[in-house]
Enzyme design. Sequence first.
Site, PDB file in Angstrom:
ATOM      1  N   SER A 224       0.858  -1.097  -0.020  1.00 26.09           N
ATOM      2  CA  SER A 224      -0.163  -0.040  -0.013  1.00 26.09           C
ATOM      3  C   SER A 224       1.040   1.227  -0.060  1.00 26.09           C
ATOM      4  O   SER A 224       2.028   1.287   0.408  1.00 26.09           O
ATOM      5  CB  SER A 224      -0.913   0.187   1.302  1.00 26.09           C
TER       6      SER A 224
ATOM      7  N   TYR B  48      -1.007  -1.285  10.341  1.00 26.05           N
ATOM      8  CA  TYR B  48      -1.204  -1.552   9.000  1.00 26.05           C
ATOM      9  C   TYR B  48      -0.233  -0.976   8.087  1.00 26.05           C
ATOM     10  O   TYR B  48       0.522  -1.752   7.307  1.00 26.05           O
ATOM     11  CB  TYR B  48      -2.577  -0.896   8.344  1.00 26.05           C
TER      12      TYR B  48
ATOM     13  N   LYS C  77       2.454  -3.278   5.829  1.00 23.69           N
ATOM     14  CA  LYS C  77       2.752  -3.162   4.464  1.00 23.69           C
ATOM     15  C   LYS C  77       4.118  -2.518   3.829  1.00 23.69           C
ATOM     16  O   LYS C  77       4.683  -2.843   2.962  1.00 23.69           O
ATOM     17  CB  LYS C  77       1.667  -1.907   3.802  1.00 23.69           C
TER      18      LYS C  77
HETATM   19  P1  NAD Z   1     -11.242  -6.578   0.969  1.00 16.42           P
HETATM   20  O1  NAD Z   1     -11.740  -6.445   2.433  1.00 16.42           O
HETATM   21  O2  NAD Z   1     -12.387  -6.418   0.123  1.00 16.42           O
HETATM   22  O3  NAD Z   1     -10.395  -7.824   0.832  1.00 16.42           O
HETATM   23  C1  NAD Z   1      -9.594  -8.342   1.634  1.00 16.42           C
HETATM   24  C2  NAD Z   1      -9.599  -9.913   1.511  1.00 16.42           C
HETATM   25  O4  NAD Z   1      -8.658 -10.338   2.594  1.00 16.42           O
HETATM   26  C3  NAD Z   1     -11.000 -10.540   1.720  1.00 16.42           C
HETATM   27  O5  NAD Z   1     -11.449 -11.387   0.868  1.00 16.42           O
HETATM   28  C4  NAD Z   1     -10.939 -11.251   3.056  1.00 16.42           C
HETATM   29  O6  NAD Z   1     -11.707 -12.339   3.287  1.00 16.42           O
HETATM   30  C5  NAD Z   1      -9.367 -11.604   3.243  1.00 16.42           C
HETATM   31  N1  NAD Z   1      -8.855 -12.136   4.424  1.00 16.42           N
HETATM   32  C6  NAD Z   1      -9.047 -10.945   5.490  1.00 16.42           C
HETATM   33  N2  NAD Z   1      -8.340 -11.815   6.931  1.00 16.42           N
HETATM   34  C7  NAD Z   1      -7.981 -13.112   6.394  1.00 16.42           C
HETATM   35  C8  NAD Z   1      -7.434 -14.088   6.632  1.00 16.42           C
HETATM   36  N3  NAD Z   1      -7.039 -14.109   8.153  1.00 16.42           N
HETATM   37  N4  NAD Z   1      -6.883 -15.212   6.187  1.00 16.42           N
HETATM   38  C9  NAD Z   1      -7.364 -15.269   4.594  1.00 16.42           C
HETATM   39  N5  NAD Z   1      -8.008 -14.185   4.183  1.00 16.42           N
HETATM   40  C10 NAD Z   1      -8.106 -13.063   4.751  1.00 16.42           C
HETATM   41  O7  NAD Z   1     -10.278  -5.425   0.446  1.00 16.42           O
HETATM   42  P2  NAD Z   1      -9.443  -4.948  -0.558  1.00 16.42           P
HETATM   43  O8  NAD Z   1      -9.555  -3.345  -0.515  1.00 16.42           O
HETATM   44  O9  NAD Z   1     -10.015  -5.595  -1.892  1.00 16.42           O
HETATM   45  O10 NAD Z   1      -7.990  -5.500  -0.079  1.00 16.42           O
HETATM   46  C11 NAD Z   1      -7.354  -6.253  -0.844  1.00 16.42           C
HETATM   47  C12 NAD Z   1      -5.987  -5.869  -0.539  1.00 16.42           C
HETATM   48  O11 NAD Z   1      -5.430  -4.536  -1.102  1.00 16.42           O
HETATM   49  C13 NAD Z   1      -5.563  -5.845   1.124  1.00 16.42           C
HETATM   50  O12 NAD Z   1      -4.327  -6.397   1.374  1.00 16.42           O
HETATM   51  C14 NAD Z   1      -5.386  -4.063   1.392  1.00 16.42           C
HETATM   52  O13 NAD Z   1      -4.564  -4.034   2.387  1.00 16.42           O
HETATM   53  C15 NAD Z   1      -4.905  -3.705  -0.074  1.00 16.42           C
HETATM   54  N6  NAD Z   1      -4.939  -2.343  -0.276  1.00 16.42           N
HETATM   55  C16 NAD Z   1      -6.144  -2.001  -0.424  1.00 16.42           C
HETATM   56  C17 NAD Z   1      -6.273  -0.503  -0.724  1.00 16.42           C
HETATM   57  C18 NAD Z   1      -7.650   0.168  -0.846  1.00 16.42           C
HETATM   58  O14 NAD Z   1      -7.955   1.389  -0.893  1.00 16.42           O
HETATM   59  N7  NAD Z   1      -8.840  -0.664  -0.842  1.00 16.42           N
HETATM   60  C19 NAD Z   1      -5.273   0.261  -0.721  1.00 16.42           C
HETATM   61  C20 NAD Z   1      -3.911  -0.362  -0.637  1.00 16.42           C
HETATM   62  C21 NAD Z   1      -3.728  -1.616  -0.512  1.00 16.42           C
END
Ligand code: NAD
Length: 243
Positions: A138, A151, A155
């Site tokens: 991130s 977080y 990251k």
């Molecule tokens: P999301 O909540 O839709 O997806 C996260 C996924 O991780 C979910 O499917 C959840 O079931 C799974 N998960 C959580 N805990 C778990 C565990 N203990 N074991 C296995 N799976 C687990 O959110 P998203 O926004 O799609 O995030 C996906 C990735 O992108 C994450 O790593 C997040 O940190 C990263 N990210 C998101 C953003 C944003 O703005 N949305 C920005 C930067 C990075």
Amino acid sequence: MRVALVTGGSGGIGSAVCRELAEQGFALLIHYIGDPSPADQLVTELRAAGTVADTYMADVSQEAQVEAMFAEIMSDKGRIDVVVNNAGITRDGLVLRMKLEDWQKVLDVNLTGAFLVSRSAAKVMLKQRSGKIINVSSVVGIGGNAGQANYAASKAGLIGFTKSLAKELAARGVTCNAVAPGFIETAMTAVLPEEVRQTFLSRIPLGRPGLPEDVAKAIGFLASPKADYITGQVLRIDGGMSI
Ligand code: NAD
């Protein structure tokens, strides 16, 4: 057939990544935890379009569960070409008020989870002498963010992990890269207060929040042969937020 595993594959960014990799012809291993229905729906959708797709359940922070998942994958598919470490959580709060439990949980899932999945995948990829590991970091892992120390630490840790693993695996043709998304519209960001959202938006030169597909396209590139000579890199997908 090339096989790709996406952790948290039924989430916002995860499901977009699965669709992107399906378009490239990968067989999809959609990893999930908890409610199986979003992952099952995605499997139905992908299979209807002619993609080989299956679900796998594991808590990525639990060593035994990850190892059992890989044993199942190897018995089902016999190989693994791409792993996207996408599973991630937030437990936001200021450091002075942060509970150890919230610090630990975020590191366990976001960082230890990626380590455990990558370790199992790397064993297979080294034998194959090919493979690509892509970690979803991130922009806050690069620049930090008040209220997200746990977080951001997880990251940032993923970036050091990515570069180290890239050095360890390169001699056998296996690459490891990271993406650093900015503000992407998913369930994770839908919970942010409107003023925080507006602050983020005001800092994006491209003038719009990112979509899961924006991240998926970049991951699709890193997973493709077009990125064969790229390893140990961190690609920001943030609409220019960090220029
Ligand atoms: P999301 O909540 O839709 O997806 C996260 C996924 O991780 C979910 O499917 C959840 O079931 C799974 N998960 C959580 N805990 C778990 C565990 N203990 N074991 C296995 N799976 C687990 O959110 P998203 O926004 O799609 O995030 C996906 C990735 O992108 C994450 O790593 C997040 O940190 C990263 N990210 C998101 C953003 C944003 O703005 N949305 C920005 C930067 C990075």
